[in-house]
Design an enzyme around this catalytic site. Structure first.
Site, PDB file in Angstrom:
ATOM      1  N   GLU A   1      46.550  87.324  25.150  1.00 29.50           N
ATOM      2  CA  GLU A   1      45.736  88.540  25.397  1.00 29.50           C
ATOM      3  C   GLU A   1      44.248  88.227  25.289  1.00 29.50           C
ATOM      4  O   GLU A   1      43.467  89.042  24.827  1.00 29.50           O
ATOM      5  CB  GLU A   1      46.098  89.673  24.412  1.00 29.50           C
ATOM      6  CG  GLU A   1      47.396  90.373  24.680  1.00 29.50           C
ATOM      7  CD  GLU A   1      47.409  91.169  25.979  1.00 29.50           C
ATOM      8  OE1 GLU A   1      46.345  91.385  26.578  1.00 29.50           O
ATOM      9  OE2 GLU A   1      48.511  91.547  26.388  1.00 29.50           O
TER      10      GLU A   1
HETATM   11  C1  LIG Z   1      53.647  82.331  23.250  1.00 32.28           C
HETATM   12  C2  LIG Z   1      52.794  82.724  24.413  1.00 32.28           C
HETATM   13  C3  LIG Z   1      53.034  83.924  25.055  1.00 32.28           C
HETATM   14  C4  LIG Z   1      52.269  84.281  26.170  1.00 32.28           C
HETATM   15  N1  LIG Z   1      52.580  85.425  26.870  1.00 32.28           N
HETATM   16  C5  LIG Z   1      51.987  85.641  28.074  1.00 32.28           C
HETATM   17  C6  LIG Z   1      52.440  86.682  28.945  1.00 32.28           C
HETATM   18  O1  LIG Z   1      53.346  87.452  28.612  1.00 32.28           O
HETATM   19  N2  LIG Z   1      51.853  86.810  30.167  1.00 32.28           N
HETATM   20  C7  LIG Z   1      50.872  85.971  30.588  1.00 32.28           C
HETATM   21  O2  LIG Z   1      50.399  86.116  31.705  1.00 32.28           O
HETATM   22  N3  LIG Z   1      50.403  84.979  29.777  1.00 32.28           N
HETATM   23  C8  LIG Z   1      50.940  84.792  28.547  1.00 32.28           C
HETATM   24  N4  LIG Z   1      50.501  83.771  27.740  1.00 32.28           N
HETATM   25  C9  LIG Z   1      49.388  82.951  28.170  1.00 32.28           C
HETATM   26  C10 LIG Z   1      48.110  83.209  27.377  1.00 32.28           C
HETATM   27  O3  LIG Z   1      47.608  84.476  27.675  1.00 32.28           O
HETATM   28  C11 LIG Z   1      47.130  82.066  27.708  1.00 32.28           C
HETATM   29  O4  LIG Z   1      47.659  80.891  27.123  1.00 32.28           O
HETATM   30  C12 LIG Z   1      45.739  82.364  27.201  1.00 32.28           C
HETATM   31  O5  LIG Z   1      45.172  83.388  27.968  1.00 32.28           O
HETATM   32  C13 LIG Z   1      44.821  81.137  27.260  1.00 32.28           C
HETATM   33  O6  LIG Z   1      44.874  80.521  28.511  1.00 32.28           O
HETATM   34  P1  LIG Z   1      45.136  78.947  28.624  1.00 32.28           P
HETATM   35  O7  LIG Z   1      46.303  78.626  27.763  1.00 32.28           O
HETATM   36  O8  LIG Z   1      45.208  78.589  30.049  1.00 32.28           O
HETATM   37  O9  LIG Z   1      43.871  78.293  27.946  1.00 32.28           O
HETATM   38  P2  LIG Z   1      42.480  77.971  28.661  1.00 32.28           P
HETATM   39  O10 LIG Z   1      42.065  79.128  29.491  1.00 32.28           O
HETATM   40  O11 LIG Z   1      42.571  76.670  29.326  1.00 32.28           O
HETATM   41  O12 LIG Z   1      41.505  77.876  27.404  1.00 32.28           O
HETATM   42  C14 LIG Z   1      41.491  76.752  26.526  1.00 32.28           C
HETATM   43  C15 LIG Z   1      40.367  76.909  25.503  1.00 32.28           C
HETATM   44  O13 LIG Z   1      39.115  76.977  26.177  1.00 32.28           O
HETATM   45  C16 LIG Z   1      38.425  78.163  25.853  1.00 32.28           C
HETATM   46  N5  LIG Z   1      37.731  78.643  27.044  1.00 32.28           N
HETATM   47  C17 LIG Z   1      38.222  78.775  28.296  1.00 32.28           C
HETATM   48  N6  LIG Z   1      37.279  79.227  29.126  1.00 32.28           N
HETATM   49  C18 LIG Z   1      36.158  79.413  28.396  1.00 32.28           C
HETATM   50  C19 LIG Z   1      34.844  79.862  28.666  1.00 32.28           C
HETATM   51  N7  LIG Z   1      34.484  80.250  29.877  1.00 32.28           N
HETATM   52  N8  LIG Z   1      33.964  79.913  27.643  1.00 32.28           N
HETATM   53  C20 LIG Z   1      34.314  79.556  26.401  1.00 32.28           C
HETATM   54  N9  LIG Z   1      35.534  79.115  26.086  1.00 32.28           N
HETATM   55  C21 LIG Z   1      36.446  79.037  27.065  1.00 32.28           C
HETATM   56  C22 LIG Z   1      39.474  79.142  25.369  1.00 32.28           C
HETATM   57  O14 LIG Z   1      38.926  80.083  24.478  1.00 32.28           O
HETATM   58  C23 LIG Z   1      40.459  78.201  24.694  1.00 32.28           C
HETATM   59  O15 LIG Z   1      40.047  77.974  23.379  1.00 32.28           O
HETATM   60  C24 LIG Z   1      51.224  83.429  26.601  1.00 32.28           C
HETATM   61  C25 LIG Z   1      50.964  82.235  25.918  1.00 32.28           C
HETATM   62  C26 LIG Z   1      51.741  81.865  24.862  1.00 32.28           C
HETATM   63  C27 LIG Z   1      51.488  80.539  24.205  1.00 32.28           C
END
Ligand SMILES: Cc1cc2nc3c(=O)[nH]c(=O)nc-3n(C[C@H](O)[C@H](O)[C@H](O)COP(=O)(O)OP(=O)(O)OC[C@H]3O[C@@H](n4cnc5c(N)ncnc54)[C@H](O)[C@@H]3O)c2cc1C
Length: 607
Positions: A444
């Site tokens: 989220e």
């Molecule tokens: C158990 C679990 C349940 C989930 N459930 C759902 C679901 O039901 N539906 C769904 O769609 N998704 C779901 N997700 C996905 C989740 O919402 C994403 O993992 C999350 O939004 C982060 O995206 P990412 O993993 O691609 O990390 P990334 O976007 O790659 O981010 C990696 C790191 O970089 C930082 N970062 C990225 N961009 C920036 C920026 N511009 N400035 C500063 N910092 C930045 C982030 O804060 C983070 O610390 C789930 C994930 C898990 C692990």
């Protein structure tokens, strides 16, 4: 062993004595049914369901986890039966319109229900929890036909829903979404692509699952302006509404996770699955984010949930486990040693957990009143009022989501610490709470993304500090009558008033710094978010202390003298031992961005 007891006394204190929920419901359009008796009956019924049904399968569910076999997912023992009871109770429909089979009660009651269910068993709570986003999206953007076909069975809980945003290459940056939806010419679309990390994406609790999916139309512009929203039902529906053949959306695998292992997190492969467009083409992200504030508050609750559960486990242990003697002399001379609870450092940990759980609860319940007003406006079709309340809620949301989930992890970690080595082993369930808590700062919207939303968007860009000015005015109004008082309450009032001025000063300084260097916003954002969280929680602690003091003085309170005294003492602890952390965050927020960015990436590791 960990076993959740619903903190009904505290919930009632915040609702009835601090935030005057009875008056709030009386003034809220369409909330006539939410009388104090009804609300109390709901709290009692949900509490016993949570204590008797969900809590007993928390540890076992976490240990067993979900099972994947050739695309079929089985939830842990007891989950199916518990879900059947949830459906029989009609709990999914608590806050949804009666037109679709719901009870039509205010959304805040759903958040309270979610707090109790989530504290008893967060993984279980994820299954009905994700449906809420799906139902809200369909209520707002679904055609009459889609609403008639899907809402009654989602609202009853007979089916569950999902929110499918994330893909392998993108989570925070949804501009990179690649899933494609090709029009078939018959009003439906063929949706192809892979979504990952989809909570409740596949399971055995219900026969059907309704996926809300972000994807691109063939001629869509790149970036976030080219994303549309689709409904993909696991089973196609026959003309009479019964379940038809299987839609080609399959669960390729489930994730093996650090925590919440009883919640299924699915990889979903869409292979030309039949999809229905929801809302306008290319406006999918706006639609998806319509009720995002409420969804994020739903996740903020996770911070409170894990702080509360971990506190309950740690407190029970600290009263029983014995270690050495209190520094001022034996406290329990007839015992071999004094209980842990006598040691100030153990008290520090327990009181931090308690302060986070109860302070966070007050923050959530205050925001939930705004959510009620927002939903009442949405269901009444009053777009202007909806936008106004949504925007007010928009300021609180990143603070609640970012700060409370970070503090929830800290509180759960302290829970492990109170038990010493016994907290680290599985037997007591405390390490499970910590593992489960950890996800909340990630999904989220990560804490980093919440922080950018708060400082970059809500504070600097959209309101130029107005949202902070408004909230700090309410802090000053609360503090003013007691500014000259003596004793702890006077000290609290002065500390709060000081932070109200400091918050505006910090915002102004950052505004000026950001004009010189845009990177300063990103560099300051997380500290600014934590600062805002500590100060906002301080406001709620002072408010609770003042109400407790009034109850003690008037003798009109509905709880015991010890309860009100403990409230004031916990507020004192918060103001003296947690709120000062805000000052460190303010200093760190103002440190130049250069210290973060000056070192070239290739020089960071000295390998
Ligand atoms: C158990 C679990 C349940 C989930 N459930 C759902 C679901 O039901 N539906 C769904 O769609 N998704 C779901 N997700 C996905 C989740 O919402 C994403 O993992 C999350 O939004 C982060 O995206 P990412 O993993 O691609 O990390 P990334 O976007 O790659 O981010 C990696 C790191 O970089 C930082 N970062 C990225 N961009 C920036 C920026 N511009 N400035 C500063 N910092 C930045 C982030 O804060 C983070 O610390 C789930 C994930 C898990 C692990």
């Amino acid at each position: 062993m960990l076993h959740y007891k619903a903190p009904l006394r505290d919930m009632r204190f915040v609702m009835n004595e601090v935030l005057d929920y009875p008056a709030h419901y009386r003034q809220l359009g369409g909330a006539e049914e939410a009388t104090p008796d009804t609300v109390d009956a709901i709290l009692e019924a949900v509490a016993s369901y949570c204590e008797d049904v969900l809590a007993p399968i928390y540890v076992s569910g976490g240990e067993e986890g979900c099972h994947w076999d050739a695309g079929v997912v089985r939830t842990p023992a007891g989950f199916k039966e518990a879900y059947a009871q949830f459906v029989a109770g009609g709990w999914q429909g608590l806050s949804f319109p009666s037109e679709y089979g719901g009870m039509g009660l205010p959304m805040s009651l759903s958040l309270l229900k979610s707090e109790m269910m989530g504290t008893a068993n967060w993984s279980f709570n994820m299954y009905p929890g994700l449906s809420i986003g799906c139902i809200n999206t369909l209520l707002q953007y679904g055609s009459q036909e889609v609403k008639a076909q899907y809402l009654p069975r989602l609202v009853s809980g007979e089916w569950t829903g999902t929110m499918c945003l994330t893909e392998p290459q993108c989570g925070s940056d949804l501009a990179q979404v690649r899933c494609q939806a090709r029009p078939r010419g018959d009003g439906t679309y063929a949706l192809t692509g892979t979504k990952i990390f989809i909570s409740s994406g596949e399971h055995d609790l219900t026969e059907n699952i309704v996926h809300i999916v972000l994807a691109r139309l063939p001629d869509a512009p790149p970036g976030t302006r080219g994303i549309s929203l689709f409904l993909v039902s696991k089973h196609l529906l026959n003309t009479d509404g019964s379940l038809g053949e299987r839609n080609p959306v399959h669960c390729g695998s489930i994730e093996h996770k650090m925590g919440i292992s009883a919640s299924s997190t699915a990889v979903l492969n869409f292979d030309g699955a039949t999809a229905l467009l929801i809302g306008q083409p290319n406006k999918g992200l706006e639609a998806m984010f319509t009720f995002m504030n409420t969804a994020r508050i739903g996740t903020a609750i996770q911070g409170v949930a894990h702080a509360e559960l971990s506190f309950q486990g740690a407190l029970a242990y600290a009263k029983e486990r014995r270690s050495m003697r209190a520094l001022s002399g034996k406290k329990e001379p007839d015992q071999v040693a004094d209980a842990l609870i006598w040691h100030p450092d153990v008290r520090r940990m327990l009181l931090t957990q308690k302060a986070v759980a109860e302070g966070g609860r007050a923050m959530i319940y205050a925001a939930a009143q705004l959510a009620d007003q927002m939903f009442a406006a949405a269901w009444a079709g009053d777009e202007a009022a909806y936008a106004r309340h949504d925007s007010a809620l928009g300021f609180f949301t990143p603070i609640l989501k970012g700060f409370l989930t970070e503090m929830g992890v800290e509180a759960a970690s302290l829970g492990v610490q109170v038990l010493g080595g016994h907290g680290y082993i599985r037997e007591h369930g405390m390490e499970q709470v910590l593992r489960d808590a950890r996800i909340a700062t990630l999904y989220e919207g990560t804490t980093g993304i919440q922080a950018l939303d708060l400082l970059g968007r809500k504070v600097l860009l959209q309101t130029r500090g107005q949202c902070v000015r408004e909230f700090s005015r309410s802090m000053l109004a609360l503090a003013r009558p007691r500014l000259l008082s003596g004793g702890p309450l006077g000290r609290m009032a002065r500390a709060l008033a000081g932070r109200a001025l400091q918050w505006n000063w910090l915002t102004l300084r950052l505004m000026l710094q950001a004009r010189q260097n845009k990177e300063q916003v990103g560099a300051a954002a997380c500290d600014y978010l934590m600062y805002s969280g500590f100060v906002m929680m301080g406001h709620h602690w002072v408010q609770m202390a003042f109400k407790a003091d009034e109850a003690l003085r008037s003798g009109q309170g509905t709880d015991t003298e010890a309860f009100y005294r403990t409230k004031i003492e916990t507020a004192q602890f918060y103001m003296e031992r947690l709120l000062p952390r805000a000052d460190a965050h303010a200093r760190m927020a103002l440190a130049p961005a250069q210290t973060l960015l000056q070192t070239p990436a290739e020089d960071l590791a000295a390998l």
